[in-house]
Scaffold this motif. Sequence first.
Motif, PDB file in Angstrom:
ATOM      1  N   GLU A   4       0.819  -1.211   0.000  1.00  0.00           N
ATOM      2  CA  GLU A   4       0.000   0.000   0.000  1.00  0.00           C
ATOM      3  C   GLU A   4       0.854   1.262   0.000  1.00  0.00           C
ATOM      4  N   ARG A   5       1.962   1.221   0.705  1.00  0.00           N
ATOM      5  CA  ARG A   5       2.865   2.366   0.783  1.00  0.00           C
ATOM      6  C   ARG A   5       4.302   1.869   0.686  1.00  0.00           C
ATOM      7  N   PHE A   6       5.169   2.712   0.156  1.00  0.00           N
ATOM      8  CA  PHE A   6       6.584   2.389   0.136  1.00  0.00           C
ATOM      9  C   PHE A   6       7.201   2.662   1.505  1.00  0.00           C
ATOM     10  N   GLY A   7       8.078   1.771   1.910  1.00  0.00           N
ATOM     11  CA  GLY A   7       8.903   1.966   3.092  1.00  0.00           C
ATOM     12  C   GLY A   7      10.193   1.212   2.861  1.00  0.00           C
ATOM     13  N   ALA A   8      11.309   1.783   3.249  1.00  0.00           N
ATOM     14  CA  ALA A   8      12.602   1.167   2.941  1.00  0.00           C
ATOM     15  C   ALA A   8      13.374   0.825   4.203  1.00  0.00           C
ATOM     16  N   GLY A   9      13.848  -0.398   4.263  1.00  0.00           N
ATOM     17  CA  GLY A   9      14.831  -0.804   5.253  1.00  0.00           C
ATOM     18  C   GLY A   9      16.189  -0.762   4.587  1.00  0.00           C
ATOM     19  N   ILE A  10      17.130  -0.048   5.164  1.00  0.00           N
ATOM     20  CA  ILE A  10      18.385   0.269   4.482  1.00  0.00           C
ATOM     21  C   ILE A  10      19.576  -0.350   5.209  1.00  0.00           C
ATOM     22  N   VAL A  11      20.393  -1.071   4.468  1.00  0.00           N
ATOM     23  CA  VAL A  11      21.652  -1.609   4.993  1.00  0.00           C
ATOM     24  C   VAL A  11      22.780  -1.002   4.174  1.00  0.00           C
ATOM     25  N   GLU A  13      11.963   6.175   5.956  1.00  0.00           N
ATOM     26  CA  GLU A  13      10.605   6.685   5.789  1.00  0.00           C
ATOM     27  C   GLU A  13      10.521   7.376   4.426  1.00  0.00           C
ATOM     28  N   MET A  14       9.465   7.087   3.676  1.00  0.00           N
ATOM     29  CA  MET A  14       9.407   7.536   2.285  1.00  0.00           C
ATOM     30  C   MET A  14       8.469   8.711   2.067  1.00  0.00           C
ATOM     31  N   ARG A  15       8.218   9.482   3.111  1.00  0.00           N
ATOM     32  CA  ARG A  15       7.375  10.665   2.943  1.00  0.00           C
ATOM     33  C   ARG A  15       8.030  11.688   2.011  1.00  0.00           C
ATOM     34  N   LEU A  16       9.337  11.611   1.842  1.00  0.00           N
ATOM     35  CA  LEU A  16      10.017  12.522   0.921  1.00  0.00           C
ATOM     36  C   LEU A  16       9.532  12.353  -0.509  1.00  0.00           C
ATOM     37  N   LEU A  17       8.880  11.221  -0.827  1.00  0.00           N
ATOM     38  CA  LEU A  17       8.391  11.010  -2.189  1.00  0.00           C
ATOM     39  C   LEU A  17       7.286  11.994  -2.555  1.00  0.00           C
ATOM     40  N   ASP A  18       6.673  12.629  -1.551  1.00  0.00           N
ATOM     41  CA  ASP A  18       5.705  13.696  -1.826  1.00  0.00           C
ATOM     42  C   ASP A  18       6.332  14.802  -2.667  1.00  0.00           C
ATOM     43  N   TYR A  19       7.656  14.954  -2.577  1.00  0.00           N
ATOM     44  CA  TYR A  19       8.344  16.080  -3.206  1.00  0.00           C
ATOM     45  C   TYR A  19       9.166  15.672  -4.426  1.00  0.00           C
ATOM     46  N   VAL A  20       9.053  14.424  -4.851  1.00  0.00           N
ATOM     47  CA  VAL A  20       9.823  13.944  -5.991  1.00  0.00           C
ATOM     48  C   VAL A  20       8.977  14.063  -7.255  1.00  0.00           C
ATOM     49  N   VAL A  21       9.503  14.765  -8.242  1.00  0.00           N
ATOM     50  CA  VAL A  21       8.797  14.965  -9.506  1.00  0.00           C
ATOM     51  C   VAL A  21       8.534  13.609 -10.170  1.00  0.00           C
ATOM     52  N   VAL A  77       6.615  11.343  -8.978  1.00  0.00           N
ATOM     53  CA  VAL A  77       6.193  10.371  -7.960  1.00  0.00           C
ATOM     54  C   VAL A  77       5.045  10.999  -7.168  1.00  0.00           C
ATOM     55  N   GLY A  78       5.346  11.926  -6.280  1.00  0.00           N
ATOM     56  CA  GLY A  78       4.310  12.726  -5.647  1.00  0.00           C
ATOM     57  C   GLY A  78       3.627  12.150  -4.440  1.00  0.00           C
ATOM     58  N   SER A  79       3.931  10.897  -4.084  1.00  0.00           N
ATOM     59  CA  SER A  79       3.337  10.294  -2.883  1.00  0.00           C
ATOM     60  C   SER A  79       4.090   9.008  -2.573  1.00  0.00           C
ATOM     61  N   PRO A  80       3.970   8.493  -1.350  1.00  0.00           N
ATOM     62  CA  PRO A  80       4.605   7.213  -1.017  1.00  0.00           C
ATOM     63  C   PRO A  80       3.723   5.999  -1.301  1.00  0.00           C
ATOM     64  N   HIS A  81       2.657   6.161  -2.113  1.00  0.00           N
ATOM     65  CA  HIS A  81       1.806   5.019  -2.453  1.00  0.00           C
ATOM     66  C   HIS A  81       2.642   3.915  -3.094  1.00  0.00           C
ATOM     67  N   TYR A  96      -1.019  -0.602  -4.205  1.00  0.00           N
ATOM     68  CA  TYR A  96      -2.044   0.451  -4.250  1.00  0.00           C
ATOM     69  C   TYR A  96      -2.167   1.027  -5.661  1.00  0.00           C
ATOM     70  N   LEU A  97      -1.040   1.365  -6.274  1.00  0.00           N
ATOM     71  CA  LEU A  97      -1.062   2.016  -7.574  1.00  0.00           C
ATOM     72  C   LEU A  97      -1.562   1.083  -8.672  1.00  0.00           C
TER      73      LEU A  97
END
Length: 406
Positions: free
Chosen positions: A225-232, A247-255, A257-261, A265-266
């Motif tokens: 439903e939403r993107f979330g990243a575990g990073i190593v 946390e992928m809330r920054l995707l709201d600001y990526v041209v 993309v526009g959301s962390p959906h 979901y998409l």
Amino acid sequence: MSRAPQSGSSSGLLRRINTVGVLEFAWDHDVFTATEAMEAIGLTRSTVISRCAELIELGWMREVERVPEAAGKGRPARLYRLRADAGYVVGVDAGQHRVLATVCDLRGAEVGRQERPIDPEHDNAADRLALTDTTIEEALASGGVDPARVLAVAVGVPAQTDVDGASPPGQNKFWARMNPGFAAHFRERGWHTTVENDANLAAHAERALGAGRDARSFAALLSGERFGAGIVVDGALVRGSYGGAGEMRLLDYVVGVGSPHGIGYLARTWGREARESGDLPADSALATLPADAIDAPAVFAAAADGDTGAVAVVDRLADRLARVCAVIDGMLDVDRIVVAGGVAPVVGDLLRRTAVVLEGMVHPPAPELVASSFGADAVIVGASTLALEQVRTGALDFVPWGGAGE
């Protein structure tokens, strides 16, 4: 669960180190002799035998049926084995839409499982906590495991968590609802408790058992439903000062993309939009399906059959996912991005299309894109594995079932 006594003397410390060494050997082997252990660890036979005797008394190991050492000559060699039933660990995936709990023995074998749905639109913190309790109780009962035999529990939540397992309120207090005090709640039972972000647990699963085992730096991208990243990065899980890394809330600001959906979901949303638009070919599978039957697997299956409407959705998803992967790679320079979650089994063609787009967005070499082999179990595998590793790492701080002090 009780705690083992500690010794502060130098002889006590050496004894503890030797005991830990023997127990580690036992954990990595099935049945073994003192000779095999002493050759691997570098201890004397008498030390190995005495440490085995202590571990048997503590409840961690047992002596099994003896066999002759060589063609019936000499005294039969003692055989030792870790007691897989000396304790159990519980893994919990307390997701937005379901709570899943598994119970594993000390060899990592799953002995119990229970899953319950949850309505994310109407639940509250108290309901979520109660449902998680019920799910764990039923998982334990399905495996015939007494709650008193649980040594550790690890809980995955769709929320940011700090080192103590607590979550800040977040937007609209979402995180606090997803994590209604799990850490304090389970610690009151005497269980060693870890509460961790779900994507971080997916990354732990991939690093321990999956597609991250041979990658020094990678991201596990939960993609439902939403993107979330575990990073190593460089072999270490990146959590950040407050547990917010990935946390992928920054995707709201990526041209573009526009959301962390997420992909699930998409694919569902865009597939239904394509159906409702009336622009699909008459023979399109998406056009003939009821709207509520269009989900990610249906879209990807239709695309694999050459449905032009579904292919257009998948191409749109590939562009979106490539942008998400480019952001991750640009910030972290990872070797691999593992797409995890329930959509993982059906995204093979999507990842191939995404890789082509991604190559034009990043400096070579582009990160490898792979699907997780765990499917919807990525978080629960990570939770169970982490709980088991914590018991193994601090084993002598626990008193297993049937050991001294029980």
